[in-house]
Each structure stands twice: as C-alpha cells, then as structure tokens.
Design a protein around this motif. Sequence first.
Motif, PDB file in Angstrom:
ATOM      1  N   SER A  33       0.783  -1.163  -0.052  1.00  0.00           N
ATOM      2  CA  SER A  33       0.008   0.314  -0.205  1.00  0.00           C
ATOM      3  C   SER A  33       0.849   1.215   0.165  1.00  0.00           C
ATOM      4  O   SER A  33       0.461   2.269   0.233  1.00  0.00           O
ATOM      5  N   ASP A  34       2.215   1.235  -0.046  1.00  0.00           N
ATOM      6  CA  ASP A  34       3.105   2.341  -0.227  1.00  0.00           C
ATOM      7  C   ASP A  34       4.091   2.207  -1.237  1.00  0.00           C
ATOM      8  O   ASP A  34       4.363   0.920  -1.803  1.00  0.00           O
ATOM      9  N   SER A  35       4.540   3.290  -1.809  1.00  0.00           N
ATOM     10  CA  SER A  35       5.485   3.283  -2.759  1.00  0.00           C
ATOM     11  C   SER A  35       6.864   3.039  -1.930  1.00  0.00           C
ATOM     12  O   SER A  35       6.994   3.608  -1.031  1.00  0.00           O
ATOM     13  N   MET A  36       7.919   2.409  -3.017  1.00  0.00           N
ATOM     14  CA  MET A  36       9.280   2.377  -1.931  1.00  0.00           C
ATOM     15  C   MET A  36       9.840   3.948  -1.808  1.00  0.00           C
ATOM     16  O   MET A  36      10.376   3.903  -0.603  1.00  0.00           O
ATOM     17  N   SER A  37       9.616   4.897  -2.511  1.00  0.00           N
ATOM     18  CA  SER A  37      10.077   6.069  -2.194  1.00  0.00           C
ATOM     19  C   SER A  37       9.272   6.608  -1.074  1.00  0.00           C
ATOM     20  O   SER A  37       9.816   7.318  -0.285  1.00  0.00           O
ATOM     21  N   ASP A  38       8.056   6.529  -0.690  1.00  0.00           N
ATOM     22  CA  ASP A  38       7.302   6.737   0.410  1.00  0.00           C
ATOM     23  C   ASP A  38       7.838   6.218   1.514  1.00  0.00           C
ATOM     24  O   ASP A  38       7.951   6.946   2.588  1.00  0.00           O
ATOM     25  N   VAL A  39       8.190   5.052   1.399  1.00  0.00           N
ATOM     26  CA  VAL A  39       8.849   4.252   2.675  1.00  0.00           C
ATOM     27  C   VAL A  39      10.142   4.953   3.005  1.00  0.00           C
ATOM     28  O   VAL A  39      10.504   5.223   4.209  1.00  0.00           O
ATOM     29  N   GLU A  40      10.983   4.992   2.046  1.00  0.00           N
ATOM     30  CA  GLU A  40      12.236   5.739   2.247  1.00  0.00           C
ATOM     31  C   GLU A  40      12.188   7.296   2.772  1.00  0.00           C
ATOM     32  O   GLU A  40      12.805   7.486   3.699  1.00  0.00           O
ATOM     33  N   ASN A  41      11.274   7.967   2.326  1.00  0.00           N
ATOM     34  CA  ASN A  41      11.224   9.402   2.690  1.00  0.00           C
ATOM     35  C   ASN A  41      10.864   9.320   4.056  1.00  0.00           C
ATOM     36  O   ASN A  41      11.070  10.280   4.963  1.00  0.00           O
TER      37      ASN A  41
END
Length: 170
Positions: free
Chosen positions: A102-110
């Motif tokens: 439910s998250d993008s990888m960039s969302d998680v990293e940010n």
Amino acid sequence: MAKKILSIAIIAAAVVVIVFSIANAMNKKEKRENAEQAADFTLEMLDGKTASLSDYRGQKVVLNFWATWCPPCKAEVPHLQNFYEENENSDVQLLAVNLTASDSMSDVENFVDGYGITFPVLLDIDGEVGQQYEVITIPTTYFLDEEGNIVEKYIGALDEETMENILDSY
C-alpha cells in the motif's frame, strides 16, 4: 496492643505480596503454555539485505506492522524509535514490517529518513506476511517470546511504557 496490630498488619501485607507474586508467576507460565508459534517469514529490508523472523530466535521480538499513510503509525514512530534506542543492546529486538503493497518504495524511504528511523524496516511488498498475520487494522504489533511464540497481539499505536509493560508480563 499497638505493636500487636502493627505486627498483624505487616504479616497480612506480606501474605498479600506473596499471593500476588504467585498469581503473577502462574499467569506468566499460563501465557507461555498457551502461546502460538509465530509463522516464520523472510523479507527484504530497506538496505537490500533480507531478514527472517527465525534469525531473532533467542530474543524477545516486537513485530510491528505499519504503513506511511497511517496517522496512528506516524504517532507511534517516535515511541518506537525511543524504545529501540533504549533496548538496542538488550535481548529485545524491534522489527517494523512496512505493508509496502500500500506504499511506494520512495514513500517508505522518505518516511524512514524524515522520522530518523534506525530500527530494522522490513518490506512486505506483496502483502503476504500482513495477510499471514491477519493484520487488518494498523498499526498492529505482535510480541514474541524467545522461542518465537506469540505472547500478545496489540492493535493501535504504542508508547514505550505500554511496550515495556507487555514485555515485562512474560
């Protein structure tokens, strides 16, 4: 007469303490005997390495499921980070499983960078582990004993005191 009353009060207090200690020990034993074995899994971490739940046998594990868009998850992150820093060199391991489906990888990293997270973040990219653990509401946290048994499931945001109280109960 006053000394006799005081002596009786002290003996009564000692009996109460002993009874509560025995009851607490029996409750801990019962929790362990009724505990369900946590299902093992292997997930990729943000740094590209993989981790399996079984890698942490011998330690108590706080297994937290979360997502970047979840307001209660955001609220508990500072508590998780403080808990992790306070217990980093103990027999307790915090593992945060991001429901990456439910998250993008960039969302998680940010998110991780923005909140200064230093504890291990595992990525449940296809959502299988979240389904396996029947995570419907997030955050959801499982507390595992040193043998990998589920001792408690907690739904909702945690703070350090609640985590410590749950860990102290087994």
